[in-house]
Design an enzyme around this catalytic site. Structure first.
Site, PDB file in Angstrom:
ATOM      1  N   LYS A   1       0.837  -1.191   0.000  1.00 39.44           N
ATOM      2  CA  LYS A   1       0.000   0.000   0.000  1.00 39.44           C
ATOM      3  C   LYS A   1       0.878   1.249   0.000  1.00 39.44           C
ATOM      4  O   LYS A   1       1.986   1.246   0.547  1.00 39.44           O
ATOM      5  CB  LYS A   1      -0.899  -0.039   1.235  1.00 39.44           C
TER       6      LYS A   1
ATOM      7  N   SER B   1     -10.110  -1.472   6.831  1.00 40.03           N
ATOM      8  CA  SER B   1      -9.547  -1.189   5.505  1.00 40.03           C
ATOM      9  C   SER B   1      -8.803  -2.336   4.841  1.00 40.03           C
ATOM     10  O   SER B   1      -8.364  -2.203   3.706  1.00 40.03           O
ATOM     11  CB  SER B   1      -8.619   0.029   5.589  1.00 40.03           C
TER      12      SER B   1
ATOM     13  N   SER C   1      -9.642   1.565   2.950  1.00 39.12           N
ATOM     14  CA  SER C   1      -8.766   2.446   2.194  1.00 39.12           C
ATOM     15  C   SER C   1      -7.742   1.695   1.359  1.00 39.12           C
ATOM     16  O   SER C   1      -7.086   2.269   0.499  1.00 39.12           O
ATOM     17  CB  SER C   1      -8.036   3.384   3.163  1.00 39.12           C
TER      18      SER C   1
END
Length: 458
Positions: free
Chosen positions: A79, A178, A154
Site C-alpha cells: 500500500k 480497511s 482504504s
C-alpha cells in the site's frame, strides 16, 4: 485469461524449484495482468525496471542453490502508505508528494528477507481515511467485478491487485476495516492482525491506537504464508493444522437478518449451516452496544488523525481532497471528554468480547451488510430503511477494530448481481493462525475464492 499466476503461491514455489516456471516468468505474468487491468487503477506506481532486475537476480539465486523460502521470487504489492527505501511514499496524498523513503518499513524488510519482490505500491484512499479509494490526486480505483462499483478502501488498490493477480498478494492497513472491506468487495481473503501483533514502523498512521497491517490474497494459505513471514514466529512455509470442526464453538450475533441485504443473509446462513453440519456448535451471543461501537470508532477515528494533521490543516488545507479535509476538520472539534468516553466504551466492549470468546472459539459475522456499492452512492437501501455506506462499512468491522482483536474476511458467496460476499471471523488475542486455518478449511470445500471476474475469463 488463464495464467500461471492463478495458482497459489505455495504451488508456484514448488514449480519454481522444479523448473516448471521461473521468477522472470512470474513477474512478466503479473506485469501483463496489470497492463490488461490497468483501467482499474490498482497501482499508484509499478516498479517495472526494478522488479525485472530483481526477478533475474532471484532466479540466479535459485539456480545457485540459495533458497530463503516460499516467498522467494513472489511479486508482492504494498500500500502507498508503506515505506520502500528510495521510492516515494505519499500515502495517497498531495501533501506527501515527493517524500522519498529513506528506509524500508519493518514489514517490507521482512518481505525482502524472505525473498519477495516488491512489484509496486497500490492506490489508496487519501491518508487511509475513507472506504472508496476515490482518490482526487491519483484517481479512483474500480472494482474488477463491476467497474461501476467501488473496490472499498482504504486499501482498495491492494484489494484489486490481489483479486486480479497483478500481484500475487498485497499488504494493506486496517484501522476501521480497511483490509476486510476490500477483501469482501473484491472476493479475496484479508487478515487484520490484532493491534501490535505486526510492526507498523515505517507506515504512515491514520489512528495509532487502532492501526494494523496485514495481507490480502486470493487464497487463505497465501495470507498465512505472508503472516508467518511478517510475524516471524513460525516457519514461513509451515501451515497451521486444520481445525477439527466437530465441537468447535462459534458465536453468532442476534438480528443479523434485520441488518443486512437478503443475499448477504443467505450467505451467512449457508456458512452457519456448513459449520453446524460439520459438528460445530453455533450459539447466539448477547453482545451489547453495536450501534455505540460505530459511534465510538468514528469518534476515535476523527480525533486521532486530526491531532496528527493539525499543522497541515492549518497551513495547507487546500491540498487535501474535500472528503478527507472535512473529516479531519471535524476531528478538530472532538473534545477530550468525547474522546475519553469513546476509549472507555472501547475498553468495555473489549472486555465484553473477551468474555464471550472465553465461551466460544470465534465469532462469525458478515464483513459488510451489503455488497460493493456503485460509485458515488452514499446510502444503501436496506428493505424499508436506508443505511449510510460509512455506517455500514463499520457496523461489523468495529467489533475487532475497537477491541484490538484479530479478524479475517473470506469469500463466502455472491449476490444476485454476481458481486462477492465476505464473511468475517473474529478471534481471541493471538488467534491469527487459527483464523487463517479456519479460512483454509472452508476453502477446501468451497470454491468462492477461485472464482474470477468476467474480464479475466476470456
Amino acid at each position: 485469461m488463464s495464467d500461471v499466476i492463478d495458482a497459489s503461491m505455495l504451488t508456484l514455489a514448488q514449480q519454481l524449484r522444479t523448473r516448471q516456471t521461473s521468477v522472470p516468468e512470474l513477474v512478466e505474468a503479473c506485469l501483463a495482468r496489470e497492463e490488461a487491468t490497468h483501467d482499474l487503477n490498482a497501482f499508484s506506481e509499478v516498479y517495472v525496471s526494478q522488479v525485472r532486475q530483481s526477478a533475474n537476480a532471484s532466479q540466479r539465486m535459485l539456480d545457485q542453490g540459495y533458497d530463503p523460502g516460499p516467498l522467494h521470487g513472489m511479486p508482492i504489492a504494498i500500500k502507498a502508505n508503506i515505506d520502500l527505501a528510495g521510492e516515494e511514499m505519499h500515502a495517497g496524498s498531495r501533501i506527501l508528494s515527493g517524500n522519498i523513503a529513506s528506509r524500508d518499513a519493518v514489514v517490507v524488510q521482512r518481505l525482502k528477507q524472505a525473498g519477495a519482490l516488491i512489484i509496486g505500491s497500490t492506490n489508496m484512499h487519501e491518508f487511509a481515511w475513507g472506504g472508496t479509494t476515490n482518490n482526487p490526486h491519483y484517481g479512483a480505483s474500480s472494482n474488477p467485478w463491476d467497474d461501476a462499483r467501488i473496490p472499498a478502501g482504504s486499501s482498495g488498490g491492494s484489494g484489486v491487485a490481489a483479486s486480479v493477480r497483478s500481484a500475487l498478494a498485497a499488504l494493506g492497513t486496517d484501522t476501521g476495516g480497511s483490509i476486510r472491506l476490500p477483501a469482501s468487495m473484491n472476493g479475496i481473503t484479508g487478515l487484520r492482525p490484532g493491534v501490535g501483533r505486526l510492526s507498523t514502523a515505517g507506515i504512515f498512521p491514520l489512528a495509532t491506537s487502532l492501526d494494523t497491517v496485514g495481507p490480502l490474497a486470493r487464497y487463505a494459505e497465501e495470507c498465512e504464508v505472508l503472516f508467518n513471514v511478517l510475524d516471524g514466529r513460525a516457519q514461513p512455509g509451515t501451515l497451521s493444522q486444520l481445525p477439527e470442526l466437530a465441537g468447535l464453538r462459534i458465536g453468532l450475533l442476534p438480528d443479523v437478518h434485520q441488518q443486512v441485504q437478503p443475499d448477504v443473509a443467505a450467505a451467512y446462513d449457508q456458512m452457519v449451516q456448513w459449520y453446524s453440519a460439520a459438528g460445530a456448535r453455533c450459539q447466539t451471543l448477547n453482545i451489547h452496544g453495536l450501534d455505540q461501537a460505530v459511534n465510538a470508532l468514528v469518534l476515535i477515528n476523527l480525533a486521532e488523525p486530526a491531532s496528527l494533521h493539525a499543522a497541515w490543516l492549518a497551513d495547507r488545507p487546500h491540498e487535501y481532497g474535500e472528503d478527507v479535509r472535512k473529516l479531519l476538520q471535524a476531528g478538530l472539534s472532538i473534545t477530550a471528554v468525547e474522546y475519553l468516553q469513546a476509549q472507555r466504551f472501547r475498553t468495555s466492549l473489549r472486555m465484553q468480547l473477551l468474555h464471550h470468546l472465553s465461551q466460544v472459539e470465534v465469532i462469525l459475522v458478515p464483513t459488510l451488510p451489503f455488497t460493493a456499492p456503485h460509485k458515488g452512492l452514499e446510502a444503501i437501501q436496506m428493505g424499508d430503511r436506508e443505511e449510510s455506506v460509512l455506517t455500514g462499512n463499520m457496523r461489523y468491522n468495529a467489533l475487532a477494530s475497537l477491541s484490538a482483536l484479530p479478524a479475517i474476511s473470506q469469500p463466502a458467496g455472491f449476490d444476485r448481481d454476481g458481486m462477492p460476499i465476505g464473511m468475517q471471523l473474529i478471534g481471541r488475542d493471538g488467534a491469527e493462525r487459527q483464523l487463517l486455518a479456519m479460512a483454509r478449511r472452508f476453502q477446501q470445500e468451497h470454491d468462492y475464492h477461485l472464482q474470477t471476474p468476467t474480464r479475466l475469463r476470456a
